[in-house]
Design a protein around this motif. Structure first.
Motif, PDB file in Angstrom:
ATOM      1  N   MET A 145       0.850  -1.191   0.000  1.00 18.50           N
ATOM      2  CA  MET A 145       0.000   0.000   0.000  1.00 18.50           C
ATOM      3  C   MET A 145       0.885   1.241   0.000  1.00 18.50           C
ATOM      4  N   THR A 146       0.608   2.154  -0.903  1.00 17.86           N
ATOM      5  CA  THR A 146       1.301   3.434  -0.877  1.00 17.86           C
ATOM      6  C   THR A 146       0.272   4.532  -0.629  1.00 17.86           C
ATOM      7  N   TYR A 147       0.753   5.576  -0.011  1.00 11.50           N
ATOM      8  CA  TYR A 147      -0.148   6.646   0.422  1.00 11.50           C
ATOM      9  C   TYR A 147       0.293   7.980  -0.162  1.00 11.50           C
ATOM     10  N   GLU A 148      -0.635   8.886  -0.243  1.00 11.47           N
ATOM     11  CA  GLU A 148      -0.296  10.264  -0.562  1.00 11.47           C
ATOM     12  C   GLU A 148      -1.184  11.185   0.255  1.00 11.47           C
ATOM     13  N   HIS A 149      -0.697  12.407   0.451  1.00 13.08           N
ATOM     14  CA  HIS A 149      -1.467  13.336   1.273  1.00 13.08           C
ATOM     15  C   HIS A 149      -2.637  13.915   0.480  1.00 13.08           C
ATOM     16  N   ALA A 150      -3.770  13.984   1.129  1.00  9.27           N
ATOM     17  CA  ALA A 150      -4.928  14.656   0.530  1.00  9.27           C
ATOM     18  C   ALA A 150      -5.767  15.283   1.635  1.00  9.27           C
ATOM     19  N   THR A 151      -6.195  16.489   1.404  1.00  8.79           N
ATOM     20  CA  THR A 151      -7.198  17.117   2.261  1.00  8.79           C
ATOM     21  C   THR A 151      -8.453  17.271   1.416  1.00  8.79           C
ATOM     22  N   ILE A 152      -9.537  16.651   1.866  1.00 12.79           N
ATOM     23  CA  ILE A 152     -10.749  16.572   1.055  1.00 12.79           C
ATOM     24  C   ILE A 152     -11.900  17.211   1.825  1.00 12.79           C
ATOM     25  N   VAL A 153     -12.501  18.224   1.252  1.00 14.91           N
ATOM     26  CA  VAL A 153     -13.662  18.888   1.855  1.00 14.91           C
ATOM     27  C   VAL A 153     -14.872  18.587   0.975  1.00 14.91           C
ATOM     28  N   ILE A 154     -15.916  18.052   1.595  1.00 16.02           N
ATOM     29  CA  ILE A 154     -17.131  17.702   0.847  1.00 16.02           C
ATOM     30  C   ILE A 154     -18.316  18.465   1.426  1.00 16.02           C
ATOM     31  N   THR A 155     -19.365  18.576   0.653  1.00 19.05           N
ATOM     32  CA  THR A 155     -20.551  19.264   1.161  1.00 19.05           C
ATOM     33  C   THR A 155     -21.377  18.308   2.017  1.00 19.05           C
ATOM     34  N   ALA A 156     -22.082  18.885   2.967  1.00 17.42           N
ATOM     35  CA  ALA A 156     -22.861  18.066   3.900  1.00 17.42           C
ATOM     36  C   ALA A 156     -23.949  17.281   3.184  1.00 17.42           C
ATOM     37  N   THR A 157     -24.444  17.831   2.085  1.00 18.72           N
ATOM     38  CA  THR A 157     -25.559  17.167   1.404  1.00 18.72           C
ATOM     39  C   THR A 157     -25.168  15.819   0.806  1.00 18.72           C
ATOM     40  N   VAL A 158     -23.876  15.653   0.498  1.00 15.54           N
ATOM     41  CA  VAL A 158     -23.450  14.376  -0.097  1.00 15.54           C
ATOM     42  C   VAL A 158     -22.587  13.567   0.876  1.00 15.54           C
ATOM     43  N   ALA A 159     -22.484  14.039   2.118  1.00 18.47           N
ATOM     44  CA  ALA A 159     -21.575  13.383   3.064  1.00 18.47           C
ATOM     45  C   ALA A 159     -21.959  11.934   3.317  1.00 18.47           C
ATOM     46  N   SER A 160     -23.223  11.688   3.483  1.00 21.14           N
ATOM     47  CA  SER A 160     -23.664  10.327   3.783  1.00 21.14           C
ATOM     48  C   SER A 160     -23.298   9.375   2.643  1.00 21.14           C
ATOM     49  N   ALA A 161     -23.539   9.804   1.409  1.00 16.81           N
ATOM     50  CA  ALA A 161     -23.246   8.954   0.252  1.00 16.81           C
ATOM     51  C   ALA A 161     -21.742   8.719   0.114  1.00 16.81           C
ATOM     52  N   LEU A 162     -20.934   9.768   0.289  1.00 11.56           N
ATOM     53  CA  LEU A 162     -19.487   9.601   0.126  1.00 11.56           C
ATOM     54  C   LEU A 162     -18.878   8.804   1.279  1.00 11.56           C
ATOM     55  N   ARG A 163     -19.455   8.923   2.464  1.00 12.18           N
ATOM     56  CA  ARG A 163     -18.983   8.074   3.576  1.00 12.18           C
ATOM     57  C   ARG A 163     -19.225   6.612   3.239  1.00 12.18           C
ATOM     58  N   ARG A 164     -20.389   6.338   2.677  1.00 15.02           N
ATOM     59  CA  ARG A 164     -20.744   4.958   2.338  1.00 15.02           C
ATOM     60  C   ARG A 164     -19.815   4.430   1.232  1.00 15.02           C
TER      61      ARG A 164
ATOM     62  N   SER B  71     -18.610  16.983  -7.563  1.00 15.83           N
ATOM     63  CA  SER B  71     -18.506  18.336  -8.120  1.00 15.83           C
ATOM     64  C   SER B  71     -18.389  19.389  -7.020  1.00 15.83           C
ATOM     65  N   GLY B  72     -18.884  19.078  -5.845  1.00 17.89           N
ATOM     66  CA  GLY B  72     -18.788  20.037  -4.738  1.00 17.89           C
ATOM     67  C   GLY B  72     -17.589  19.823  -3.849  1.00 17.89           C
ATOM     68  N   CYS B  73     -16.725  18.873  -4.223  1.00 18.61           N
ATOM     69  CA  CYS B  73     -15.549  18.570  -3.386  1.00 18.61           C
ATOM     70  C   CYS B  73     -14.407  19.541  -3.669  1.00 18.61           C
ATOM     71  N   SER B  74     -13.667  19.865  -2.650  1.00 20.96           N
ATOM     72  CA  SER B  74     -12.424  20.617  -2.812  1.00 20.96           C
ATOM     73  C   SER B  74     -11.299  19.740  -2.282  1.00 20.96           C
ATOM     74  N   ILE B  75     -10.280  19.551  -3.098  1.00 18.17           N
ATOM     75  CA  ILE B  75      -9.200  18.626  -2.741  1.00 18.17           C
ATOM     76  C   ILE B  75      -7.862  19.351  -2.847  1.00 18.17           C
ATOM     77  N   SER B  76      -7.048  19.177  -1.802  1.00 16.41           N
ATOM     78  CA  SER B  76      -5.697  19.748  -1.788  1.00 16.41           C
ATOM     79  C   SER B  76      -4.685  18.630  -1.590  1.00 16.41           C
ATOM     80  N   ASP B  77      -3.545  18.751  -2.240  1.00 16.94           N
ATOM     81  CA  ASP B  77      -2.473  17.775  -2.007  1.00 16.94           C
ATOM     82  C   ASP B  77      -1.527  18.228  -0.906  1.00 16.94           C
ATOM     83  N   GLY B  78      -1.916  19.283  -0.186  1.00 18.54           N
ATOM     84  CA  GLY B  78      -1.090  19.760   0.922  1.00 18.54           C
ATOM     85  C   GLY B  78      -0.105  20.829   0.522  1.00 18.54           C
TER      86      GLY B  78
END
Lengths: 136, 441
Positions: free
Chosen positions: A1-20, A96-103
């Motif tokens: 397993m290899t990893y990379e840094h990500a900071t992911i911000v999602i909207t509350a309206t899709v949080a349940s679906a993306l958690r699943r 589409s509502g996600c904001s992603i940063s690689d740090g």
């Protein structure tokens, strides 16, 4: 397993679906994401959720691409014998509502473009959000 | 309510012998020698760290995530984190700069100058001449140390971290300094071989986002005076610490830096990092002693360690937290079957950034919650805790119940012992944790 840094911000309206989706994608790595609540004021209700840290590079790639996430999630649900409940359109809309940063962040200093580290708190602030503080 | 007198610590000759002999690691093991329940986590011991929660992939280097941290107490209370993004990272980084001995690298932006063989050569134009490394902005105080070698009439150097009125000017020939009002302190020290160590410190509360090093043959380093295009000042090394100065750490990249002699820590990001154990059975005791080496980077409330999903709501739990409702400090609480009240909380007020050896001492029947910070007692919580022993709860590290109150800071070690500890045991364990944390008690 290899990893990379990500900071992911999602909207509350899709949080349940993306958690699943994250849960079934890899129960040993991405289950339990998106539990830290954010809002513009720092008060409830949460408008966004965040996960930040080293994530499997497979997941980092998938979260940036609706078609990859859709395909991988569909396969993961199938492997577990569970009906896949989302369409590609829904996954595309969710990301589409996600904001992603690689740090890191690109800045210009004295006319020269350079890359600086950007921690999750700075990223949250740049999005105009705050963590919702808890109490003891 | 009927109160039992506090029992004096049992005399344990073997343990005392360990303490006298100064064998600290043996003394820590001895804390658990009589079947005391507890945990002992040591982030500096890579043999106990794994990147995944299953323990399949060992931690082999700094800046790797920690998904499993094995307990060294012998009680097998291992801590893990199944969610990759929520795993803390093991680190020893203190110098926030990169390429700290390679100033011709692109990490240093050149303006009005060139850098050749680490010599900053001002241009032959009447302009300012400097190199700059951009940083993720911090409002903590910063400390900078730069070593330079005088080779010519380019003998003025200025350091600037961003912000207003924060220039610090050095004259290498005169061995003099001029500080603007936003500089806290500075020093200049002559080393051998025409080298000079320049240091400067700036206070918290200002946004610092860079280290800029000016050089000039003018009246000060930041003077817009033309150079001859060939002469300059040699840059030997650079360091920038957030908060407190440390000894110099060479950094090449974020994952390649000196680690020998630098304290190892788990970096909790203050967003979603944390670890947890299975239930730890402390039901045989109403006494608890916990030690933690911590550097808090902010004063937002964050969990260092907590027994149960919420110690205020669960009988027989306890917590040690960084930050508090007053905005600053460390606090600790435990309780039996009484409802939680403010009077249960022992606290010590000190603002971030702050590095500390924390010792939490709890006695449910004796109605005591005490926190010691670097060997100094805080204000005790002495309200009636009710009755009962500690519980059979999971231990959470860095986050409440793995979902809230994330710690924004570093953890250098954590020892929790389900027993009262003698003054000697407390002192020797504080010394051990201090050594791991880089704190002098």
């Amino acid at each position: 397993m290899t990893y990379e840094h990500a900071t992911i911000v999602i909207t509350a309206t899709v949080a349940s679906a993306l958690r699943r989706l994250a849960q079934v994608l890899d129960r040993n790595e991405t289950d339990g994401m998106f539990t830290t609540a954010l809002s513009a004021t720092g008060n409830t209700p949460a408008t966004h959720f965040i996960s930040s840290g080293q994530v499997p590079d497979v997941f980092a790639q998938a979260i940036r691409s609706p078609s990859i996430l859709h395909t991988k999630a569909q396969a993961a649900f199938l492997k577990e014998g569970v009906t896949y409940p989302f369409t590609l359109t829904q996954v595309t809309a969710a990301l589409s509502g996600c904001s992603i940063s690689d740090g890191t962040r690109t800045v210009v200093i004295d006319g020269v473009t350079t890359v600086v580290d950007e921690g999750p708190h700075a990223f949250i602030a740049r999005l105009g959000l705050q963590m919702i503080k808890g109490t003891l | 309510m009927l109160r039992l007198p506090l029992r004096p610590p049992l005399r344990e000759p073997l343990r005392d012998a360990f303490l006298r002999a100064g064998n600290i690691s043996q003394a820590i093991r001895a804390l658990f020698a009589n079947n005391q329940q507890g945990v002992w986590y040591d982030p500096s011991d890579f043999s106990t760290l794994f990147q995944d929660s299953a323990g399949a992939t060992p931690v082999t280097a700094v800046e790797q995530p920690v998904g499993l941290m094995r307990d060294k107490s012998g009680r097998n209370n291992h801590a893990s984190q199944i969610t990759a993004a929520s795993r803390p990272v093991v680190s020893a980084r203190v110098n926030l700069l990169t390429k700290t001995e390679q100033f011709d690298d692109a990490a240093w932006v050149k303006t009005g100058c060139t850098v050749s063989a680490n010599v900053l050569i001002p241009s032959a134009v009447a302009e300012v001449h400097h190199i700059t490394q951009a940083l993720s902005s911090t409002t903590q105080g910063v400390f900078v140390e730069v070593v330079v070698e005088k080779q010519s009439t380019v003998d003025k150097v200025t350091l600037y971290p961003g912000g207003a009125a924060t220039f610090c000017h050095f004259n290498l020939t005169a061995m003099s300094m001029v500080r603007e009002s936003g500089v806290t302190s500075s020093t200049i020290e002559a080393l051998s071989g025409n080298q000079y160590k320049l240091t400067a410190a700036w206070p918290a509360g200002v946004a610092y986002d860079r280290l800029r090093v000016y050089a000039s043959s003018g009246s000060e380093g930041a003077s817009a005076v033309a150079g001859d295009g060939t002469s300059g000042v040699k840059l030997i090394r650079a360091q920038l610490n957030a908060g407190t100065a440390t000894r110099y750490q060479r950094v090449n990249t974020a994952g390649d830096y000196d680690t020998a002699g630098f304290p190892m820590y788990l970096r909790f990001d203050g967003v979603d990092d944390g670890m947890l154990t299975a239930a730890v059975n402390f039901t045989a005791t109403d006494k608890m002693t916990a030690w933690a080496g911590v550097r808090k980077l902010g004063d937002t409330l964050g969990i260092v360690a907590e027994l149960s999903a919420g110690a205020g709501a669960n009988n027989g739990g306890f917590y040690v937290v960084s930050g508090n409702d007053s905005g600053a400090g460390y606090s600790t609480l435990s309780k039996g079957d009484a409802a939680a009240v403010t009077g249960h909380v022992g606290q010590f007020l000190v603002a971030a950034p702050h590095t500390a050896v924390l010792t939490a001492i709890h006695d449910i029947v004796g109605d005591l919650s005490r926190i010691r910070v670097n060997g100094v007692n805080g204000t005790d919580g002495i309200a009636d805790k009710g009755l009962g022993n500690f519980g059979n709860h999971p231990l959470f590290i860095g986050r409440r119940n793995n979902v809230s109150l994330p710690l924004n800071g570093n953890l250098y070690g954590l020892i929790i012992r389900g027993a009262a500890s003698s003054a000697a045991e407390i002192a020797v364990t504080e010394r051990y944790v201090a050594n791991k944390t880089g704190v002098t008690l």
